[in-house]
Structure formats: structure tokens, C-alpha cells
Design a protein around this motif. Structure first.
Motif, short mmCIF file in Angstrom:
data_model
loop_
_atom_site.label_atom_id
_atom_site.label_comp_id
_atom_site.label_asym_id
_atom_site.label_seq_id
_atom_site.Cartn_x
_atom_site.Cartn_y
_atom_site.Cartn_z
N LEU A 172 1.59 -2.44 7.88
CA LEU A 172 1.02 -1.80 6.82
C LEU A 172 -0.30 -2.14 6.16
CD1 LEU A 172 4.31 -1.40 4.68
CD2 LEU A 172 3.45 0.24 6.54
N LEU A 173 -1.18 -0.96 5.88
CA LEU A 173 -2.30 -1.31 4.85
C LEU A 173 -2.12 -0.78 3.51
CD1 LEU A 173 -5.31 -2.53 5.43
CD2 LEU A 173 -5.88 0.03 5.60
N VAL A 174 -2.05 -1.46 2.69
CA VAL A 174 -2.12 -0.94 1.27
C VAL A 174 -3.46 -1.21 0.67
CG1 VAL A 174 -0.88 -1.51 -0.73
CG2 VAL A 174 0.46 -1.61 1.27
N LEU A 175 -4.00 -0.31 0.10
CA LEU A 175 -5.44 -0.12 -0.37
C LEU A 175 -5.55 0.60 -1.60
CD1 LEU A 175 -8.48 -0.33 0.60
CD2 LEU A 175 -7.84 2.14 1.38
N THR A 176 -6.61 -0.01 -2.28
CA THR A 176 -7.14 0.66 -3.49
C THR A 176 -8.58 0.74 -3.54
OG1 THR A 176 -7.09 0.96 -6.03
CG2 THR A 176 -6.94 -1.25 -5.09
N VAL A 177 -9.20 1.73 -3.94
CA VAL A 177 -10.62 2.02 -4.18
C VAL A 177 -10.95 2.10 -5.61
CG1 VAL A 177 -11.21 2.58 -1.69
CG2 VAL A 177 -10.81 4.38 -3.29
N GLY A 178 -10.01 1.78 -6.35
CA GLY A 178 -10.11 2.05 -7.85
C GLY A 178 -9.30 3.57 -8.20
N ASP A 179 -8.75 4.32 -7.39
CA ASP A 179 -8.32 5.70 -7.57
C ASP A 179 -6.81 5.75 -7.25
OD1 ASP A 179 -8.64 8.75 -6.13
OD2 ASP A 179 -8.29 8.24 -8.18
N VAL A 181 -3.40 3.81 -5.73
CA VAL A 181 -2.78 2.76 -4.34
C VAL A 181 -2.27 3.67 -3.24
CG1 VAL A 181 -1.73 0.78 -3.62
CG2 VAL A 181 -2.60 0.79 -5.95
N ALA A 182 -2.65 3.52 -2.05
CA ALA A 182 -2.23 4.01 -1.08
C ALA A 182 -1.83 3.25 -0.02
CB ALA A 182 -3.46 5.25 -0.53
N GLN A 294 -3.44 -1.00 -10.65
CA GLN A 294 -3.82 0.47 -10.05
C GLN A 294 -2.66 1.14 -9.80
OE1 GLN A 294 -6.53 2.49 -9.08
NE2 GLN A 294 -7.63 0.96 -10.43
N ALA A 295 -1.19 0.34 -9.55
CA ALA A 295 -0.14 0.77 -9.48
C ALA A 295 0.85 0.62 -10.79
CB ALA A 295 0.45 0.12 -8.36
N GLY A 296 0.21 0.39 -12.05
CA GLY A 296 0.88 0.51 -13.36
C GLY A 296 1.66 -0.58 -13.72
#
Ligand code: P6P
Length: 337
Positions: A172-179, A181-182, A294-296
Motif C-alpha cells: 500500500l501507499l498511504v499519502l497526504t498532500v495536505g488535503d 489522506v488517501a 490529516q486523518a483527524g
């Protein structure tokens, strides 16, 4: 609708929300392809001659595994020619790696732990890659690796992107660009990451804690109190039973928390006091703290928000307590008492 690829997700973040630049989109795609190559190398295991010790130590004084060195090389080779980066820093390298003069320099800095949890490699337990992206300060002195270290010494709030790859039953790749988390799952047949979860949210409550209990005798009083209350369960002051999980790979433990909540603790203790903690700020604590927030969730040293720490050294270590907001807030109150 076909599942969105990482490239499409990043294009939509760039186009619809103006969240990222073309160079940052390129950087993240290059890192994702490097993680794909690392996943393939790991998957070969004993068949690929990549297990066991490399016969060298890193700056942390830790014996390097062959896959630590290989993963580091994969990330360096993938990123240095693209023109999106000014320099890179890694757990496995004493000093920053400058983009060679034969390649154009970009506006970003990349830090990474190329293979976190490598003590788990030889026993086939999940491991991961952690990365963090910063802007290179205007006018930064990148004349030598020694001079370049200063450019990296920015608080975690300055990160423009952060993520991890977890090499487990799936990659898996878990990513945030500040908007938000995907999460993307590697489709090995297509050879690319497909979006499988968007806007990940960490439950504010949990019944699961994650700590290495072998260190209990070294803990400070607030941590002793917090863990013993959870061990007291239903009959104790918290009135509910808790469960414990400790993988020994930060990426695996944090991913579990990102997925179903929990609290992860690698606190300061009497054994670690001289070195400031176990986990490294620039390429473990900061990227994970950005993802958690970013995920609360909440990410603290117990006494300070991790993202607010002003770094003094590239390989600086810090205490880490992160995860479900209500639980982290409680242990933070214990530290303030
Ligand atoms: P311990 C792996 O070496 C690591 O840096 C993290 O991934 C992990 O959370 C921690 O160390 C495990 O430390 O003391 O339990 O071996």
C-alpha cells in the motif's frame, strides 16, 4: 468507474484543488515507482539474495541489512535525475545527498527512511518506506552536503507532502498532500498504485494500545500511569478492556492505527534520555505526524505537538505518542499534571 490511479488522483489534486505543483506530482510518482521496485526486491526474499546483513553500520550505529542499502539506492537513483529535487536525506546516510551537477535542481527536499522496521525483514513481517517532502528554502547553501543539512531543518508544519509504503500481504501507499489522506493498493499486474481509500479518518476512541512493554521499568510516571490504567481494564478507572499490538515496524503499527484507530507510543524513558528518544524526527515522526493529523488524530511527544518541533539536527530523535485523539489527549493531560 475504473479505479483511479495515483497519477489521476494527483492530477485532480493539482487541477481541482490547486494543492500541488507539477513538480510535486512528479516527485510523488517517482517515489511511488521506487516503492514498487523496493516491494519487488523484498518479495524475492531469500531467492533474490537480498536478506541478511550488509556488513556496514548507518549513522545510527545500527547494522544495515542488505535491503536497507538496496532500498536507499533505489530511492536515490530514482529521484536524482528528474529535476524536481534539490537534495535528499536518509536514515541510511550521514549527510544529505546533493543532486549531481549533471542534473537540474528542483525546489523540493526529500527525506526518507528507506526501509523502516528492517529487523523484521528476515522474519517476513511487514516493513515499510517512510517519506517526507519539504520546499528547499530560497537561497539555501547547497554547496556541500555538510552545508545542505541546514536546509532540511524545518518544522513538520512545513511539510508539503508525507507518506509511507507498507510492504505487507499487499503493498500500500498511504499519502497526504495536505488535503486529507488517501490509500493506494499496488496492482502488480498493471504495475501501478490504484486508489482504494480516500479521506481516511482515525476513530477518536480506541481499545488498542501499541508500545514495547519490555521497556516498562524505564518509563516516566505519566506513561506508567496511562498503561497501567489500560491494563486494569473494565475493573479499572477507564471502565473498559483494552488490547495490545506491537509489530516492531512503525509503518505497520501506524497503518493499523490509520485504519482502525489506536494509540502508538515510543515515549522518552530513562534509557533513551541521553539520545532524546528512539524514533527519528525528520523521516519517521514528522511524516507520520502529518498523516495522523490529516486523518483527524493527534501526534505529540507527550509534552509538545510533534509538527511544531524546531529541528536542530538531521538525525534528531524524539519521543512519539500518536493516534486516536481522545486517548492521546488523555496521556498529554497526564504529562501536564
Ligand atoms: P523496538 C524499527 O527499527 C523502529 O525504528 C520502528 O519501526 C519501530 O517502531 C521501533 O524501531 C521498534 O523498536 O525497541 O521495539 O525494537
Amino acid at each position: 468507474m475504473a479505479q483511479r490511479t495515483l497519477a489521476r488522483y494527483l492530477t485532480e489534486e493539482q487541477r481541482n484543488k490547486g494543492v500541488i505543483t507539477g513538480d510535486l506530482k512528479l516527485l510523488i510518482e517517482v517515489v511511488s515507482r521506487a516503492c514498487q521496485a523496493i516491494s519487488i526486491a523484498i518479495g524475492k526474499g531469500g531467492l533474490g539474495g537480498v536478506l541478511g546483513e550488509a556488513g556496514s553500520d548507518n549513522i545510527q550505529g545500527e547494522a544495515q541489512k542488505k535491503l536497507d542499502v538496496l532500498s536507499n539506492d533505489i530511492l536515490l537513483d530514482a529521484n536524482e535525475w528528474g529535476g524536481h529535487l534539490a537534495a535528499m536525506a536518509s536514515e541510511e546516510m550521514d549527510l544529505p545527498h546533493l543532486v549531481p551537477h549533471r542534473f537540474p535542481k528542483g525546489e523540493y527536499l526529500l527525506t526518507f527512511d528507506p526501509l523502516d522496521g528492517s529487523s523484521n525483514i528476515d522474519v517476513n513481517v511487514s516493513i515499510g518506506t517512510i517519506f517526507s517532502v519539504l520546499k528547499c528554502p530560497e537561497g539555501a547553501d547547497l554547496s556541500t552536503p555538510e552545508a545542505a543539512e541546514r536546509a532540511f531543518l524545518q518544522p513538520g508544519t512545513a511539510q508539503v507532502a508525507a507518506g509511507y509504503a507498507v510492504y505487507g500481504p499487499t503493498t500500500l501507499l498511504v499519502l497526504t498532500v495536505g488535503d486529507g489522506v488517501a490509500s493506494f493498493t499496488l496492482d502488480r499486474e498493471q504495475g501501478q498504485f490504484l486508489l482504494t481509500q480516500e479521506n481516511m479518518q482515525i476513530p477518536v476512541e480506541t481499545k488498542e494500545f501499541s508500545i514495547n512493554m519490555a521497556n516498562q521499568r524505564f518509563w516516566e510516571a505519566p506513561v506508567q500511569r496511562y498503561i497501567s490504567e489500560m491494563q486494569a481494564g473494565k475493573e479499572g478507572p477507564l471502565g473498559k478492556d483494552y488490547n495490545m499490538r506491537w509489530v516492531g515496524s512503525m509503518v505497520a503499527d501506524v497503518h493499523r492505527i490509520m485504519t482502525r484507530g489506536g494509540i502508538f507510543l515510543y515515549p522518552i524513558d530513562s534509557k533513551l534520555r541521553a539520545q532524546g528518544g528512539k524514533l527519528r524526527l525528520m523521516y519517521e515522526a514528522n511524516p507520520m505526524a502529518m498523516l495522523i493529523e490529516q486523518a483527524g488524530g493527534t501526534a505529540t511527544t507527550g509534552r509538545q505537538r510533534i509538527l511544531d518541533i524546531a529541528p536542530e539536527k538531521l538525525h534528531q530523535r524524539v519521543p512519539v505518542i500518536l493516534g486516536s485523539k481522545n486517548e492521546v489527549d488523555r496521556i498529554t493531560r497526564y504529562h501536564a499534571a
